[in-house]
Design a protein around this motif. Structure first.
Motif, PDB file in Angstrom:
ATOM      1  N   THR A   1     -20.749  -1.080 -31.263  1.00  0.00           N
ATOM      2  CA  THR A   1     -20.537  -1.948 -30.113  1.00  0.00           C
ATOM      3  C   THR A   1     -21.559  -1.637 -29.038  1.00  0.00           C
ATOM      4  O   THR A   1     -22.091  -0.518 -28.975  1.00  0.00           O
ATOM      5  CB  THR A   1     -19.111  -1.781 -29.546  1.00  0.00           C
ATOM      6  OG1 THR A   1     -18.871  -2.778 -28.552  1.00  0.00           O
ATOM      7  CG2 THR A   1     -18.916  -0.416 -28.937  1.00  0.00           C
ATOM      8  N   SER A   2     -21.832  -2.614 -28.206  1.00  0.00           N
ATOM      9  CA  SER A   2     -22.829  -2.441 -27.147  1.00  0.00           C
ATOM     10  C   SER A   2     -22.205  -1.776 -25.932  1.00  0.00           C
ATOM     11  O   SER A   2     -21.018  -1.970 -25.637  1.00  0.00           O
ATOM     12  CB  SER A   2     -23.417  -3.795 -26.744  1.00  0.00           C
ATOM     13  OG  SER A   2     -24.075  -4.402 -27.836  1.00  0.00           O
ATOM     14  N   PRO A   3     -22.996  -1.031 -25.179  1.00  0.00           N
ATOM     15  CA  PRO A   3     -22.492  -0.363 -23.985  1.00  0.00           C
ATOM     16  C   PRO A   3     -22.677  -1.212 -22.735  1.00  0.00           C
ATOM     17  O   PRO A   3     -23.295  -2.281 -22.770  1.00  0.00           O
ATOM     18  CB  PRO A   3     -23.388   0.868 -23.902  1.00  0.00           C
ATOM     19  CG  PRO A   3     -24.721   0.351 -24.361  1.00  0.00           C
ATOM     20  CD  PRO A   3     -24.406  -0.650 -25.447  1.00  0.00           C
TER      21      PRO A   3
ATOM     22  N   ARG B   1     -36.563   1.779 -19.753  1.00  0.00           N
ATOM     23  CA  ARG B   1     -36.963   1.519 -21.144  1.00  0.00           C
ATOM     24  C   ARG B   1     -36.203   2.441 -22.087  1.00  0.00           C
ATOM     25  O   ARG B   1     -35.699   2.022 -23.133  1.00  0.00           O
ATOM     26  CB  ARG B   1     -38.469   1.708 -21.310  1.00  0.00           C
ATOM     27  CG  ARG B   1     -39.321   0.622 -20.660  1.00  0.00           C
ATOM     28  CD  ARG B   1     -40.769   0.701 -21.109  1.00  0.00           C
ATOM     29  NE  ARG B   1     -41.414   1.941 -20.688  1.00  0.00           N
ATOM     30  CZ  ARG B   1     -42.041   2.096 -19.517  1.00  0.00           C
ATOM     31  NH1 ARG B   1     -42.093   1.085 -18.651  1.00  0.00           N
ATOM     32  NH2 ARG B   1     -42.627   3.248 -19.211  1.00  0.00           N
ATOM     33  N   SER B   2     -36.124   3.707 -21.721  1.00  0.00           N
ATOM     34  CA  SER B   2     -35.406   4.671 -22.544  1.00  0.00           C
ATOM     35  C   SER B   2     -33.939   4.290 -22.682  1.00  0.00           C
ATOM     36  O   SER B   2     -33.352   4.403 -23.763  1.00  0.00           O
ATOM     37  CB  SER B   2     -35.537   6.068 -21.931  1.00  0.00           C
ATOM     38  OG  SER B   2     -34.672   6.989 -22.549  1.00  0.00           O
ATOM     39  N   ALA B   3     -33.335   3.845 -21.585  1.00  0.00           N
ATOM     40  CA  ALA B   3     -31.919   3.482 -21.623  1.00  0.00           C
ATOM     41  C   ALA B   3     -31.661   2.392 -22.656  1.00  0.00           C
ATOM     42  O   ALA B   3     -30.654   2.434 -23.385  1.00  0.00           O
ATOM     43  CB  ALA B   3     -31.463   3.018 -20.247  1.00  0.00           C
ATOM     44  N   HIS B   4     -32.558   1.432 -22.757  1.00  0.00           N
ATOM     45  CA  HIS B   4     -32.362   0.353 -23.722  1.00  0.00           C
ATOM     46  C   HIS B   4     -32.548   0.851 -25.158  1.00  0.00           C
ATOM     47  O   HIS B   4     -31.859   0.371 -26.077  1.00  0.00           O
ATOM     48  CB  HIS B   4     -33.299  -0.811 -23.407  1.00  0.00           C
ATOM     49  CG  HIS B   4     -32.862  -1.600 -22.212  1.00  0.00           C
ATOM     50  ND1 HIS B   4     -31.898  -2.586 -22.273  1.00  0.00           N
ATOM     51  CD2 HIS B   4     -33.217  -1.525 -20.900  1.00  0.00           C
ATOM     52  CE1 HIS B   4     -31.697  -3.092 -21.076  1.00  0.00           C
ATOM     53  NE2 HIS B   4     -32.488  -2.464 -20.221  1.00  0.00           N
ATOM     54  N   VAL B   5     -33.430   1.822 -25.362  1.00  0.00           N
ATOM     55  CA  VAL B   5     -33.583   2.413 -26.688  1.00  0.00           C
ATOM     56  C   VAL B   5     -32.333   3.213 -27.059  1.00  0.00           C
ATOM     57  O   VAL B   5     -31.814   3.107 -28.185  1.00  0.00           O
ATOM     58  CB  VAL B   5     -34.844   3.301 -26.745  1.00  0.00           C
ATOM     59  CG1 VAL B   5     -34.897   4.087 -28.050  1.00  0.00           C
ATOM     60  CG2 VAL B   5     -36.095   2.451 -26.583  1.00  0.00           C
TER      61      VAL B   5
ATOM     62  N   GLY C   1     -31.538   1.892  -8.814  1.00  0.00           N
ATOM     63  CA  GLY C   1     -32.768   1.880  -9.598  1.00  0.00           C
ATOM     64  C   GLY C   1     -32.767   2.776 -10.808  1.00  0.00           C
ATOM     65  O   GLY C   1     -33.704   2.726 -11.615  1.00  0.00           O
ATOM     66  N   VAL C   2     -31.739   3.608 -10.977  1.00  0.00           N
ATOM     67  CA  VAL C   2     -31.660   4.526 -12.119  1.00  0.00           C
ATOM     68  C   VAL C   2     -30.710   3.941 -13.157  1.00  0.00           C
ATOM     69  O   VAL C   2     -29.624   3.454 -12.823  1.00  0.00           O
ATOM     70  CB  VAL C   2     -31.175   5.917 -11.678  1.00  0.00           C
ATOM     71  CG1 VAL C   2     -31.140   6.867 -12.872  1.00  0.00           C
ATOM     72  CG2 VAL C   2     -32.067   6.474 -10.583  1.00  0.00           C
ATOM     73  N   THR C   3     -31.107   4.015 -14.430  1.00  0.00           N
ATOM     74  CA  THR C   3     -30.364   3.349 -15.497  1.00  0.00           C
ATOM     75  C   THR C   3     -29.526   4.333 -16.302  1.00  0.00           C
ATOM     76  O   THR C   3     -30.040   5.308 -16.847  1.00  0.00           O
ATOM     77  CB  THR C   3     -31.322   2.602 -16.431  1.00  0.00           C
ATOM     78  OG1 THR C   3     -32.275   1.862 -15.650  1.00  0.00           O
ATOM     79  CG2 THR C   3     -30.559   1.643 -17.324  1.00  0.00           C
ATOM     80  N   HIS C   4     -28.229   4.043 -16.381  1.00  0.00           N
ATOM     81  CA  HIS C   4     -27.265   4.837 -17.124  1.00  0.00           C
ATOM     82  C   HIS C   4     -26.613   3.962 -18.194  1.00  0.00           C
ATOM     83  O   HIS C   4     -26.619   2.729 -18.089  1.00  0.00           O
ATOM     84  CB  HIS C   4     -26.184   5.397 -16.196  1.00  0.00           C
ATOM     85  CG  HIS C   4     -26.725   5.956 -14.909  1.00  0.00           C
ATOM     86  ND1 HIS C   4     -27.465   7.115 -14.849  1.00  0.00           N
ATOM     87  CD2 HIS C   4     -26.657   5.504 -13.627  1.00  0.00           C
ATOM     88  CE1 HIS C   4     -27.805   7.361 -13.592  1.00  0.00           C
ATOM     89  NE2 HIS C   4     -27.329   6.391 -12.840  1.00  0.00           N
ATOM     90  N   ILE C   5     -26.009   4.594 -19.207  1.00  0.00           N
ATOM     91  CA  ILE C   5     -25.391   3.865 -20.318  1.00  0.00           C
ATOM     92  C   ILE C   5     -23.970   4.380 -20.503  1.00  0.00           C
ATOM     93  O   ILE C   5     -23.750   5.594 -20.534  1.00  0.00           O
ATOM     94  CB  ILE C   5     -26.186   4.063 -21.628  1.00  0.00           C
ATOM     95  CG1 ILE C   5     -27.689   3.850 -21.398  1.00  0.00           C
ATOM     96  CG2 ILE C   5     -25.687   3.139 -22.709  1.00  0.00           C
ATOM     97  CD1 ILE C   5     -28.523   5.089 -21.542  1.00  0.00           C
ATOM     98  N   GLN C   6     -23.013   3.457 -20.681  1.00  0.00           N
ATOM     99  CA  GLN C   6     -21.612   3.862 -20.813  1.00  0.00           C
ATOM    100  C   GLN C   6     -20.906   3.029 -21.879  1.00  0.00           C
ATOM    101  O   GLN C   6     -20.943   1.805 -21.862  1.00  0.00           O
ATOM    102  CB  GLN C   6     -20.879   3.704 -19.474  1.00  0.00           C
ATOM    103  CG  GLN C   6     -19.411   4.082 -19.519  1.00  0.00           C
ATOM    104  CD  GLN C   6     -18.709   3.842 -18.191  1.00  0.00           C
ATOM    105  OE1 GLN C   6     -19.343   3.521 -17.190  1.00  0.00           O
ATOM    106  NE2 GLN C   6     -17.399   3.994 -18.175  1.00  0.00           N
TER     107      GLN C   6
END
Length: 360
Positions: free
Chosen positions: A38-40, A23-27, A47-52
């Motif tokens: 631009t979107s990442p 949920r935090s990753a999407h925020v 199972g762990v969500t990262h953003i790049q």
């Protein structure tokens, strides 16, 4: 910036709760998309969500994390607040303010070409799912800026100790402690011997590799009942080292531990987790920060060596020059008094923007 910080802090992201981290990753992704235009990529690794975000061919890596040590529900006891220039809330200092500063710094640049922004979801637990990703990107870059919080007084972090983590399990043999204790092999007694041996290892490594090595027994358990000789005992060990030589020496000595109680058996798991971030890796980037801060009229910059580790240890470990502690100014990481000095946030963002601009 404060509105963005509130958005991140009020979305709890305890490392062990993968759904909360997602949920935090999407925020974080939405906030970054608004500011960066631009979107990442949103990456789910075990199972762990990262953003790049990647802009062109990366030459500079900006690195942070969005997970925190605060269990879900901590907002009820540590609510978000801003009063008298101080922002509080779970994870506000470590390191959600750093993410906000980073996004606003990058939003001020005319171009983001040559940058990679990586926000991981498991830094607080050792970066097991993100380490390979971090190292692979860092190998292609000429510099990494880490948005972890500053050292006391706003000092930049130019060196960090390396970390090794061990789990020592003693296998003994159970017996009735009243009827026939002599038939047991007491795992708790063996563990006591190993505690003393660990202290001796710290003394040995300090003598050979210099001061700064600490070997700290942390979690410990033994036995199943008060009238039974313990058949099993377990110990977790946290090791901090100032240099690679000390890390290697500790590893060899811990793996060479042998049981003292007849019939006991040792099982040793774990090992080096993060390499040291040596001051040589940060020297040129810190000099650049001093230069840019002077041009901006931000006052003299200070540097600090710290015992805590970050993902900057990984980037430095693969040879990428790394400057850490560019995030928030405040205090109390992981503690009840965690807070951020809000007036420092724009200046820190400005410094980061000029550092990035100077390298491209």
């Amino acid at each position: 910036m404060l509105a963005d910080l509130e958005e991140l802090v009020t979305c709890e992201s305890f490392s062990a709760d993968y759904a909360a981290v997602a949920r935090s990753a999407h925020v974080v992704a939405a906030q970054g998309s608004r500011l960066l235009g631009t979107s990442p990529r949103i990456l789910d690794i075990e199972g762990v969500t990262h953003i790049q975000w990647t802009f062109g061919t990366p030459r500079v890596l900006l690195l942070g994390h969005h997970d925190t040590v605060w269990p879900i529900g901590s907002l009820t006891t540590h609510p978000w607040s801003v009063a008298d220039g101080v922002a509080r809330g779970p994870g506000v200092f470590d390191m959600k303010a750093g993410l906000v500063q980073m996004f606003h710094a990058l939003a001020s640049l005319p171009s983001l070409d040559g940058l990679c922004v990586l926000v991981t979801g498991d830094e607080e637990t050792g970066s097991a799912t993100s380490r390979t990703l971090i190292e692979d990107i860092a190998r292609t870059c000429s510099a990494t800026f880490v948005l972890e919080p500053s050292a006391p007084g706003g000092a930049l972090k130019t060196s960090r100790k390396g970390v090794s983590l061990y789990d020592i399990t003693v296998h003994g043999r159970a017996a009735h402690s009243g009827l026939e204790p002599e038939k047991g092999v007491n795992a708790a007694t063996e563990l006591a011997h190993q505690l003393l041996a660990l202290q001796a290892i710290a003394d040995t490594v300090t003598a050979s590799a210099g001061p700064g090595t600490t070997i700290t027994p942390t979690l410990m358990s033994a036995g199943t009942a008060s009238n039974t000789v313990p058949a099993r005992a377990e110990l977790s060990v946290d090791v901090r080292v100032p240099n690679a030589a000390a890390q290697e020496a500790v590893d060899q000595l811990i793996r060479a531990l042998r049981p003292r109680v007849p019939g006991a058996r040792l099982q040793i798991d774990g090992g080096p987790n993060r390499p040291p971030l040596d001051a040589s890796s940060s020297r040129k980037l810190f000099a650049l920060a001093v230069e840019q801060a002077e041009r901006l009229g931000l006052g003299p910059q200070r540097q600090a060596a710290v015992g805590g580790a970050s993902d900057g240890n990984y980037t430095a470990g693969v040879g990428c020059p790394t400057l850490d502690g560019l995030g928030a100014v405040g205090d109390g990481a992981h503690a009840d008094h965690e807070h951020v000095i809000t007036a420092e946030m724009p200046a820190r963002a400005q410094l980061l923007a000029h550092l990035v601009g100077a390298l491209r």
